[in-house]
Design a protein around this motif. Structure first.
Motif, PDB file in Angstrom:
ATOM      1  N   VAL A  86       8.485  38.325  95.265  1.00 45.49           N
ATOM      2  CA  VAL A  86       8.222  38.097  94.395  1.00 45.49           C
ATOM      3  C   VAL A  86       6.534  38.497  94.480  1.00 45.49           C
ATOM      4  CG1 VAL A  86       7.537  35.550  94.604  1.00 45.49           C
ATOM      5  CG2 VAL A  86       9.139  35.834  95.204  1.00 45.49           C
ATOM      6  N   PHE A  87       6.550  39.254  94.977  1.00 45.91           N
ATOM      7  CA  PHE A  87       5.144  39.955  95.657  1.00 45.91           C
ATOM      8  C   PHE A  87       5.406  40.575  94.695  1.00 45.91           C
ATOM      9  CE2 PHE A  87       2.629  43.881  96.542  1.00 45.91           C
ATOM     10  CZ  PHE A  87       1.648  42.874  96.781  1.00 45.91           C
ATOM     11  N   LEU A  88       6.309  41.764  93.676  1.00 44.20           N
ATOM     12  CA  LEU A  88       6.118  42.691  92.583  1.00 44.20           C
ATOM     13  C   LEU A  88       5.455  41.640  91.688  1.00 44.20           C
ATOM     14  CD1 LEU A  88       8.390  44.920  93.946  1.00 44.20           C
ATOM     15  CD2 LEU A  88       6.453  45.739  93.379  1.00 44.20           C
ATOM     16  N   TRP A  89       6.756  40.895  91.538  1.00 45.10           N
ATOM     17  CA  TRP A  89       6.240  40.637  90.111  1.00 45.10           C
ATOM     18  C   TRP A  89       5.195  39.429  89.771  1.00 45.10           C
ATOM     19  CZ3 TRP A  89       5.866  34.934  88.918  1.00 45.10           C
ATOM     20  CH2 TRP A  89       5.777  34.610  87.574  1.00 45.10           C
ATOM     21  N   LEU A  90       4.350  39.568  91.113  1.00 44.43           N
ATOM     22  CA  LEU A  90       2.890  38.661  91.024  1.00 44.43           C
ATOM     23  C   LEU A  90       1.401  39.129  90.713  1.00 44.43           C
ATOM     24  CD1 LEU A  90       3.545  35.956  93.782  1.00 44.43           C
ATOM     25  CD2 LEU A  90       3.155  34.693  91.141  1.00 44.43           C
ATOM     26  N   THR A  91       1.624  40.575  91.024  1.00 42.81           N
ATOM     27  CA  THR A  91       1.341  41.786  91.147  1.00 42.81           C
ATOM     28  C   THR A  91       1.080  42.723  90.388  1.00 42.81           C
ATOM     29  OG1 THR A  91       2.293  42.977  92.292  1.00 42.81           O
ATOM     30  CG2 THR A  91       0.756  42.539  93.614  1.00 42.81           C
ATOM     31  N   LEU A  92       2.145  42.937  88.899  1.00 45.08           N
ATOM     32  CA  LEU A  92       2.051  43.526  88.498  1.00 45.08           C
ATOM     33  C   LEU A  92       3.065  42.461  87.097  1.00 45.08           C
ATOM     34  CD1 LEU A  92       4.241  46.170  90.216  1.00 45.08           C
ATOM     35  CD2 LEU A  92       2.126  46.623  89.470  1.00 45.08           C
ATOM     36  N   GLY A  93       2.768  41.464  86.805  1.00 45.22           N
ATOM     37  CA  GLY A  93       3.363  40.848  85.949  1.00 45.22           C
ATOM     38  C   GLY A  93       2.132  39.623  85.297  1.00 45.22           C
ATOM     39  N   PRO A  94       2.284  37.856  85.954  1.00 46.33           N
ATOM     40  CA  PRO A  94       1.009  37.571  85.393  1.00 46.33           C
ATOM     41  C   PRO A  94      -0.449  38.383  86.418  1.00 46.33           C
ATOM     42  CG  PRO A  94       2.700  36.110  87.343  1.00 46.33           C
ATOM     43  CD  PRO A  94       2.936  37.775  87.030  1.00 46.33           C
ATOM     44  N   ASN A  95      -0.567  39.286  87.260  1.00 49.56           N
ATOM     45  CA  ASN A  95      -1.642  39.233  88.644  1.00 49.56           C
ATOM     46  C   ASN A  95      -1.867  38.178  88.883  1.00 49.56           C
ATOM     47  OD1 ASN A  95      -1.163  42.381  86.973  1.00 49.56           O
ATOM     48  ND2 ASN A  95      -3.051  41.546  86.107  1.00 49.56           N
ATOM     49  N   ALA A  96      -0.875  37.348  89.130  1.00 48.20           N
ATOM     50  CA  ALA A  96      -1.297  35.858  90.007  1.00 48.20           C
ATOM     51  C   ALA A  96      -1.802  36.497  91.782  1.00 48.20           C
ATOM     52  CB  ALA A  96      -0.563  35.097  90.138  1.00 48.20           C
ATOM     53  N   GLY A 102      -4.092  35.525  93.992  1.00 46.82           N
ATOM     54  CA  GLY A 102      -4.359  34.806  95.366  1.00 46.82           C
ATOM     55  C   GLY A 102      -3.340  34.343  95.255  1.00 46.82           C
ATOM     56  N   VAL A 103      -1.998  34.205  94.827  1.00 51.63           N
ATOM     57  CA  VAL A 103      -0.607  33.980  95.874  1.00 51.63           C
ATOM     58  C   VAL A 103       0.113  34.856  96.394  1.00 51.63           C
ATOM     59  CG1 VAL A 103       1.648  32.977  94.689  1.00 51.63           C
ATOM     60  CG2 VAL A 103      -0.539  32.063  93.517  1.00 51.63           C
ATOM     61  N   ALA A 104      -0.228  36.165  95.513  1.00 48.20           N
ATOM     62  CA  ALA A 104       0.418  37.249  96.268  1.00 48.20           C
ATOM     63  C   ALA A 104       0.052  38.058  97.778  1.00 48.20           C
ATOM     64  CB  ALA A 104       0.254  39.184  95.319  1.00 48.20           C
ATOM     65  N   LEU A 105      -1.631  37.661  97.749  1.00 44.18           N
ATOM     66  CA  LEU A 105      -2.302  37.749  98.813  1.00 44.18           C
ATOM     67  C   LEU A 105      -1.817  37.111  99.942  1.00 44.18           C
ATOM     68  CD1 LEU A 105      -5.880  37.172  97.555  1.00 44.18           C
ATOM     69  CD2 LEU A 105      -4.761  39.532  99.017  1.00 44.18           C
ATOM     70  N   GLY A 106      -1.569  35.183  99.383  1.00 43.35           N
ATOM     71  CA  GLY A 106      -0.516  34.772 100.719  1.00 43.35           C
ATOM     72  C   GLY A 106       0.565  34.673 101.286  1.00 43.35           C
ATOM     73  N   ILE A 107       1.205  35.811  99.639  1.00 44.97           N
ATOM     74  CA  ILE A 107       2.614  36.304 100.565  1.00 44.97           C
ATOM     75  C   ILE A 107       2.295  37.286 101.315  1.00 44.97           C
ATOM     76  CG2 ILE A 107       4.961  37.086  99.399  1.00 44.97           C
ATOM     77  CD1 ILE A 107       4.170  35.815  97.452  1.00 44.97           C
ATOM     78  N   LEU A 108       1.525  38.242 101.130  1.00 39.14           N
ATOM     79  CA  LEU A 108       1.107  39.165 101.998  1.00 39.14           C
ATOM     80  C   LEU A 108       0.643  38.082 103.243  1.00 39.14           C
ATOM     81  CD1 LEU A 108      -0.446  41.960 100.103  1.00 39.14           C
ATOM     82  CD2 LEU A 108       1.432  42.106 100.913  1.00 39.14           C
ATOM     83  N   ALA A 109       0.000  38.018 103.610  1.00 38.35           N
ATOM     84  CA  ALA A 109      -1.086  36.900 104.582  1.00 38.35           C
ATOM     85  C   ALA A 109       0.462  36.459 105.566  1.00 38.35           C
ATOM     86  CB  ALA A 109      -1.864  36.089 104.026  1.00 38.35           C
ATOM     87  N   PHE A 110       1.169  36.140 104.800  1.00 36.43           N
ATOM     88  CA  PHE A 110       2.454  35.200 105.750  1.00 36.43           C
ATOM     89  C   PHE A 110       3.363  36.778 106.005  1.00 36.43           C
ATOM     90  CE2 PHE A 110       7.746  34.881 105.275  1.00 36.43           C
ATOM     91  CZ  PHE A 110       7.328  33.388 106.086  1.00 36.43           C
TER      92      PHE A 110
END
Length: 223
Positions: free
Chosen positions: A28-38, A40-48
């Motif tokens: 999910v993190f990979l898709w968020l950062t390389l796809g829609p460049n979301a 903020g949500v990717a940062l939330g996943i990293l924090a978790f």
């Protein structure tokens, strides 16, 4: 003195659930950062990922839920998050290729040198975790969100950039330092194995009670 806890064969535990959720977040993190460049949500996943990495070991000890599955899942999740984040940051042009090569190269060298030695001596692929390896992981898990934030052109990016690189440099240095210590330990085990001949494998030193799943036993090589 901390009493060692033998891992059980349990699967359904709270620490294992946290590790499984952390693993599920990698694609999910990979898709968020390389796809829609979301980001903020990717940062939330990293924090978790960072918080759960800390909690699963603490909960395993506090609840008596140490398990062999957890010993495998916890370092696997950390390794995959580091790899996934390096890939995302490199492809986005946030970090240079040589930074990615340094981190990935360390694991490649350990996999080619240390893992075969400990398997041959009868330890599976495990060595006791060193606190430097745990410290390196924490530094990198702090560095990656900050580096992702530095991709912008606002004041947050300006502040995050030096902080992110400070954690990244320290994390990389500790990552390699712990890798060298694993290599030295593997060499000593090899010598002890030769001296012992066909006797039982030499006894490994005690692990750091505050590192990873059940104070152990977060003993996957390179951790």
């Amino acid at each position: 003195m901390t009493t060692a806890v033998d891992p059980s064969g349990r699967v359904l535990t709270i620490p294992n659930l946290l590790s499984a959720l952390r693993l599920a977040g990698v694609p999910v993190f990979l898709w968020l950062t390389l796809g829609p460049n979301a980001d903020g949500v990717a940062l939330g996943i990293l924090a978790f990922a960072g918080v759960s990495d800390y909690l699963d070991g603490k909960l395993a000890r506090a609840l008596g839920q140490t398990s062999r599955l957890g010993i495998l899942l916890d370092p696997l999740a950390d390794r995959l998050y580091i790899l996934a984040t390096i890939i995302a940051l490199t492809l986005r042009g946030i970090v240079p290729w040589w930074f990615a090569a340094l981190l990935i190269g360390r694991d490649v060298l350990l996999a080619g040198y240390v893992v075969p030695i400990v398997r041959r001596l009868g330890y599976g692929s495990a060595l006791p975790v060193h606190y430097l390896g745990k410290a390196a992981t924490f530094n990198l898990l702090y560095a990656f969100p900050l580096l992702l934030l530095s991709a912008g052109d606002n004041w947050i990016a300006v502040v995050s950039r030096p902080l992110g690189w400070a954690f990244a440099i320290w994390g990389t240095a500790l990552y390699w330092w712990s890798g060298i210590l694993y290599g030295v330990q593997a060499r000593r085990l090899t010598r002890a194995g030769r001296v012992g001949g066909d006797a039982d494998p030499p006894v490994l030193p005690a692990t750091d009670p505050d590192c990873g799943e059940a104070g152990r036993a977060d003993a996957e090589v390179g951790r």
